[in-house]
Scaffold this active site. Structure first.
Site, PDB file in Angstrom:
ATOM      1  N   SER A 132       0.818  -1.215   0.000  1.00 34.07           N
ATOM      2  CA  SER A 132       0.000   0.000   0.000  1.00 34.07           C
ATOM      3  C   SER A 132       0.846   1.257   0.000  1.00 34.07           C
ATOM      4  O   SER A 132       0.324   2.360  -0.182  1.00 34.07           O
ATOM      5  CB  SER A 132      -0.907   0.021   1.233  1.00 34.07           C
TER       6      SER A 132
ATOM      7  N   ASP B  41      -2.206  11.923  13.644  1.00 34.72           N
ATOM      8  CA  ASP B  41      -3.373  12.722  14.004  1.00 34.72           C
ATOM      9  C   ASP B  41      -3.463  14.024  13.221  1.00 34.72           C
ATOM     10  O   ASP B  41      -4.578  14.507  12.942  1.00 34.72           O
ATOM     11  CB  ASP B  41      -3.352  13.047  15.514  1.00 34.72           C
TER      12      ASP B  41
ATOM     13  N   SER C 134      35.684   1.792 -29.976  1.00 37.73           N
ATOM     14  CA  SER C 134      36.323   0.536 -29.587  1.00 37.73           C
ATOM     15  C   SER C 134      37.565   0.827 -28.764  1.00 37.73           C
ATOM     16  O   SER C 134      38.274   1.809 -29.003  1.00 37.73           O
ATOM     17  CB  SER C 134      36.709  -0.275 -30.825  1.00 37.73           C
ATOM     18  N   SER C 135      37.838  -0.058 -27.807  1.00 39.09           N
ATOM     19  CA  SER C 135      39.050   0.070 -27.002  1.00 39.09           C
ATOM     20  C   SER C 135      40.232  -0.610 -27.672  1.00 39.09           C
ATOM     21  O   SER C 135      41.364  -0.488 -27.198  1.00 39.09           O
ATOM     22  CB  SER C 135      38.820  -0.539 -25.612  1.00 39.09           C
TER      23      SER C 135
ATOM     24  N   THR D 127      11.786  -3.293 -47.834  1.00 37.94           N
ATOM     25  CA  THR D 127      10.827  -4.126 -47.100  1.00 37.94           C
ATOM     26  C   THR D 127      11.487  -5.481 -46.892  1.00 37.94           C
ATOM     27  O   THR D 127      12.201  -5.971 -47.775  1.00 37.94           O
ATOM     28  CB  THR D 127       9.509  -4.293 -47.871  1.00 37.94           C
ATOM     29  N   HIS D 128      11.285  -6.078 -45.719  1.00 42.50           N
ATOM     30  CA  HIS D 128      11.956  -7.337 -45.362  1.00 42.50           C
ATOM     31  C   HIS D 128      13.483  -7.184 -45.391  1.00 42.50           C
ATOM     32  O   HIS D 128      14.203  -8.152 -45.643  1.00 42.50           O
ATOM     33  CB  HIS D 128      11.545  -8.480 -46.300  1.00 42.50           C
TER      34      HIS D 128
ATOM     35  N   ASN E  50      -3.948   4.482   1.683  1.00 44.39           N
ATOM     36  CA  ASN E  50      -4.657   3.889   0.557  1.00 44.39           C
ATOM     37  C   ASN E  50      -5.228   4.910  -0.414  1.00 44.39           C
ATOM     38  O   ASN E  50      -5.560   4.556  -1.555  1.00 44.39           O
ATOM     39  CB  ASN E  50      -5.782   2.986   1.060  1.00 44.39           C
TER      40      ASN E  50
ATOM     41  N   LYS F  56      37.278   3.337 -34.999  1.00 42.05           N
ATOM     42  CA  LYS F  56      35.916   2.800 -35.089  1.00 42.05           C
ATOM     43  C   LYS F  56      34.935   3.738 -34.376  1.00 42.05           C
ATOM     44  O   LYS F  56      35.213   4.225 -33.282  1.00 42.05           O
ATOM     45  CB  LYS F  56      35.844   1.409 -34.461  1.00 42.05           C
TER      46      LYS F  56
ATOM     47  N   PRO G  28       2.347  12.720  13.650  1.00 46.36           N
ATOM     48  CA  PRO G  28       2.388  12.184  12.284  1.00 46.36           C
ATOM     49  C   PRO G  28       1.041  11.681  11.779  1.00 46.36           C
ATOM     50  O   PRO G  28       0.672  11.939  10.623  1.00 46.36           O
ATOM     51  CB  PRO G  28       3.399  11.040  12.380  1.00 46.36           C
TER      52      PRO G  28
ATOM     53  N   GLU H  43      21.863   3.170 -29.796  1.00 50.47           N
ATOM     54  CA  GLU H  43      22.021   1.980 -28.962  1.00 50.47           C
ATOM     55  C   GLU H  43      21.516   2.232 -27.545  1.00 50.47           C
ATOM     56  O   GLU H  43      20.818   1.388 -26.956  1.00 50.47           O
ATOM     57  CB  GLU H  43      23.491   1.563 -28.915  1.00 50.47           C
TER      58      GLU H  43
END
Length: 435
Positions: A79, A107, A293-294, A162-163, A116, A299, A105, A306
């Site tokens: 809850s 009351d 790239s390392s 396409t495809h 809820n 590159k 807190p 990504e």
């Protein structure tokens, strides 16, 4: 340390993930406590001194002054009672130490409320604010960027696919225009949920009957919340619905999943178009943002697309969690509220950031490799589709296959295998006449 014994118990009980409740959620819950104090003062249930102290303390939390005091794990009582009490205790202690008021807190801070109804309300408020002030503006930024590039590339012809196979030609502007429409559709879907997000459980109390609350309280609290957020909030039409289920959260998550699907499709298209630069499609070149790239010098990788794809995968996973959580309520209360809040707000945030990055670091900045686009157009046998109405499908297919086999321009093969003169073939097979 501002929190008290109930928060400490919860800290001991739920050492599960180390992931705390989202900051935006905490600040929205503080807004709710602030407006509840105002409403309780207006109805005569809370004296002015305590109301002023609670509102001042809540304002500090809203302003981010006490983020480190909200320490509880997302995976807690379903809850969200533990987080509600964390908030109640922090505000109570601030009232005592900073404003000299004895505020309890339960009351006073929690007057006319239940976990809820406050926790579901905080979900609606924080998500609505996140959509309106963060995600939608960044989607409009992406939409505008796509439209700018679509217009700029309206005459840049490329091979459609396409495809993943060669298809009829199109302009790059048409391709980007399709993405633009995807974003517009996603904006419309998300905004269609605003009406339901604006309806709050606040005033429903424990199960929806409104015990220890009142209709007047709910109306006043929502009016105050509208004033401080500049978004319209109203009491839910049916508190039993608002407390027993999380259908609106599931709906919004579904829209976010759709958006994630759209952004992932665009990102993957961009990755394909950028592939190479020698052995791939090489239609576009994305900006060089960092070493790719390392070990392989020079590159360059499509790092933004990504990253966006990974963010989208997370959102799709979040949606599954929210779907399971949404059906997990029994009878009068959904008991997956904290995990719904966490996943939904994370999705809003990472999609907003992803849209902004795509707009500013990819869409507005990629370069078109015109030479690569043009070099394959004349050799695309699918251009023969333009002759179907003259020579028929079977003859056109024969020409296309022969062009594939001999690696010759389609116009040369068509000239040999039909009686159509060269001038007419030139007009019929010109890529710009087919887009």
């Amino acid at each position: 340390m501002l929190y008290g014994k109930e928060t400490k118990k919860a800290l001991d009980n739920f050492p599960i993930s180390g992931i705390t409740m989202p900051t935006d959620f905490i600040r929205s819950l503080a807004m709710i406590k602030k407006v509840c104090a105002t409403a309780n003062e207006a109805t005569g249930q809370l004296d002015s001194k305590r109301a002023i102290a609670i509102k001042a303390a809540a304002t500090e939390v809203i302003d981010g002054q006490h983020d480190d005091q909200f320490v509880l794990d997302v995976f807690q009582t379903g809850s969200g009672t533990s987080t509600n009490m964390n908030m109640n205790e922090v505000l109570s202690e601030l009232c005592r130490t900073e404003y000299g008021e004895a505020v309890h807190p339960n009351d006073h801070v929690n007057m006319s409320q239940s976990s809820n109804d406050t926790i579901p309300s905080a979900i609606h408020v924080s998500v609505y604010l996140g959509l309106k002030n963060n995600l939608i503006p960044n989607l409009r930024l992406l939409s505008d960027a796509l439209m700018v590039r679509s217009n700029a590339l309206s005459t840049t012809i490329k091979t459609g696919r396409t495809h993943l196979m060669d298809a009829l030609p199109m302009t790059m502007g048409q391709e980007l225009g399709g993405w633009h429409q995807q974003i517009i559709n996603n904006i419309e879907r998300i905004e269609s949920s605003y009406n339901r997000l604006s309806k709050l459980a606040l005033g429903g109390s424990a199960i929806g009957t409104g015990l220890n609350s009142s209709t007047e309280f709910s109306v006043l609290a929502c009016a105050q919340l509208t004033e401080i957020t500049d978004l319209e909030f109203v009491p839910n039409d049916n508190f039993f619905e608002a407390i027993s289920c999380q259908d609106t959260a599931v709906e919004v998550s579904g829209h976010l999943k759709t958006l994630a699907t759209s952004l992932m499709k665009m990102s993957n298209d961009l990755r394909w178009q950028n592939s190479g630069p020698l052995a791939g499609l090489g239609e576009i070149t994305l900006p060089e943002l960092q070493a790719g790239s390392s070990i392989m010098p020079g590159k360059v990788n499509p790092v933004i697309p990504e990253a966006v794809c990974m963010a989208c995968a997370q959102v799709i996973g979040n949606d599954m969690t929210i779907t399971i959580a949404g059906q997990g309520g029994n009878f009068q209360l959904n008991t997956y509220l904290p995990v719904i809040a966490h996943n939904l707000l994370q999705s809003v945030t990472i999609l907003a950031n992803s849209a902004k990055l795509l707009a500013t670091k990819v869409i507005l900045t990629f370069e078109v490799n015109q030479e690569n686009l043009q070099s394959v157009l004349a050799y695309n046998p699918i251009l023969v589709t333009a002759l179907n109405h003259i020579i028929g499908y079977e003859k056109a297919a024969e020409i296309a296959k022969h062009a594939y086999a001999t690696h010759r321009p389609i116009i040369d093969v068509a000239k040999e295998m039909t009686d159509i003169d060269h001038q007419e073939l030139t007009q019929l097979l010109a890529p710009k006449s087919l887009v």
